[in-house]
Write an enzyme that holds these catalytic residues in place. Sequence first.
Site, PDB file in Angstrom:
ATOM      1  NE  ARG A   1      -8.108   0.361  18.209  1.00 10.97           N
ATOM      2  CZ  ARG A   1      -7.442   0.767  17.056  1.00 10.97           C
ATOM      3  NH1 ARG A   1      -8.231   1.279  15.981  1.00 10.97           N
ATOM      4  NH2 ARG A   1      -6.143   0.532  17.025  1.00 10.97           N
TER       5      ARG A   1
ATOM      6  NE  ARG B   1      -3.302  -0.084   3.204  1.00  7.79           N
ATOM      7  CZ  ARG B   1      -3.715  -0.056   4.433  1.00  7.79           C
ATOM      8  NH1 ARG B   1      -3.263  -1.197   5.203  1.00  7.79           N
ATOM      9  NH2 ARG B   1      -4.326   1.060   4.808  1.00  7.79           N
TER      10      ARG B   1
ATOM     11  CB  THR C   1     -12.255   4.049  16.883  1.00  8.85           C
ATOM     12  OG1 THR C   1     -11.902   2.648  16.454  1.00  8.85           O
ATOM     13  CG2 THR C   1     -13.449   3.738  17.896  1.00  8.85           C
TER      14      THR C   1
ATOM     15  CB  SER D   1     -11.502  -0.471  15.524  1.00  9.47           C
ATOM     16  OG  SER D   1     -11.698  -2.107  16.108  1.00  9.47           O
TER      17      SER D   1
ATOM     18  NE  ARG E   1     -11.416   2.873   7.045  1.00 10.62           N
ATOM     19  CZ  ARG E   1     -11.720   2.662   5.779  1.00 10.62           C
ATOM     20  NH1 ARG E   1     -12.851   2.726   5.336  1.00 10.62           N
ATOM     21  NH2 ARG E   1     -10.750   2.287   5.036  1.00 10.62           N
ATOM     22  N   GLY E   2      -8.823   6.296   7.947  1.00 15.49           N
ATOM     23  CA  GLY E   2      -8.003   6.958   7.318  1.00 15.49           C
ATOM     24  C   GLY E   2      -6.647   6.440   7.979  1.00 15.49           C
ATOM     25  CG  ASN E   3      -2.861   7.808   6.640  1.00 17.28           C
ATOM     26  OD1 ASN E   3      -2.819   8.555   7.232  1.00 17.28           O
ATOM     27  ND2 ASN E   3      -2.733   7.891   5.238  1.00 17.28           N
TER      28      ASN E   3
ATOM     29  CB  SER F   1      -0.842   4.382   3.752  1.00 15.47           C
ATOM     30  OG  SER F   1      -0.220   3.149   4.533  1.00 15.47           O
TER      31      SER F   1
ATOM     32  CE  LYS G   1      -3.592  -3.055  11.833  1.00 12.61           C
ATOM     33  NZ  LYS G   1      -4.380  -2.674  10.614  1.00 12.61           N
TER      34      LYS G   1
END
Length: 311
Positions: free
Chosen positions: A134, A12, A129, A131, A151-153, A14, A83
């Site tokens: 989480r 990727r 988050t 997730s 979302r996002g890096n 990123s 993951k």
Amino acid sequence: MSAPELIRIVSRDSPMALAQVERVRAELAELHPHIRTEVVPVKTTGDKWMGDLAQVEGKGAFTKEVDAALLAGEADLAVHCVKDIPADRPLPAGTVFAAFLRRDDIRDALIHPAGLSLDRLPDGTRIGTSSVRRSAQLAASHPHLNCVPMRGNANRRLDKLAAGAADALLLAVSGLERIDRTDVITEVLPTDVMMPPIGAGILALQCREGDTAVIDTVSDLGHPDTHREATAERMFLHVLQGHCNSPIAGYAKAERNGDLSLRACVFTPDGKTVLNAHEWAGPLDPPTLGTSVAVALLRQGARELIDSIAH
């Protein structure tokens, strides 16, 4: 068979993914200084799409384009976060894992601009988050906090936090280490507070099945204990057949004496139901351990819980 002169590494594009590639290049250079490496960055669907991953093939959205470049012969080696690799289906035909690098920190970190710990956050604090793992654990342990989709890096999420999109963030410690941003960490959460995702902190090296020269070369980077942990965890997730909206968490741990354990949980999204299993391998091999823990959770009703969640 002689080692290749050049290895093209696809990943990727990123900042974190490229930092991970640099780790691989550095470790390769140390073991095989005569081999040249080139980076082949690709933008994946998961990086472009900021909505619900379930609408774009779930976790496969982060690997599909990388796998395609590898299979097309545009690269010789792919670097993935374990993951992010779907475990409910096999690797793409014609590819294999060549190595799992030594595992990094598996824990999550809280980032709060004012330096408050998780237990001191006031009612209504917005935690950024996306997730489900989480969110479910926070709902169970800190129901007075509110999770807001983000979302996002990691760099992008830190920017959103600074812009006021949330009051705090949860990010992986290993990711922050890879982009040299541990300075933002307020608190590292122990695994009994925030259990990690399957495959946390592990980088996998993936090759074309018949490319034995590359496989033999990069397999030297593999870490035996991490290989055992990753194998147990991925078999657990494979047997459980969870989807990307399933709040599933767990980790295997190889001890110095060779013992291997696997602890895992399945949650309802609201955190009100938590299924737990924790087993030691003993004479069991890693895949059998992963299967055994998954079966223990299935006996507690994990199948019905997972199937009841929309995806």
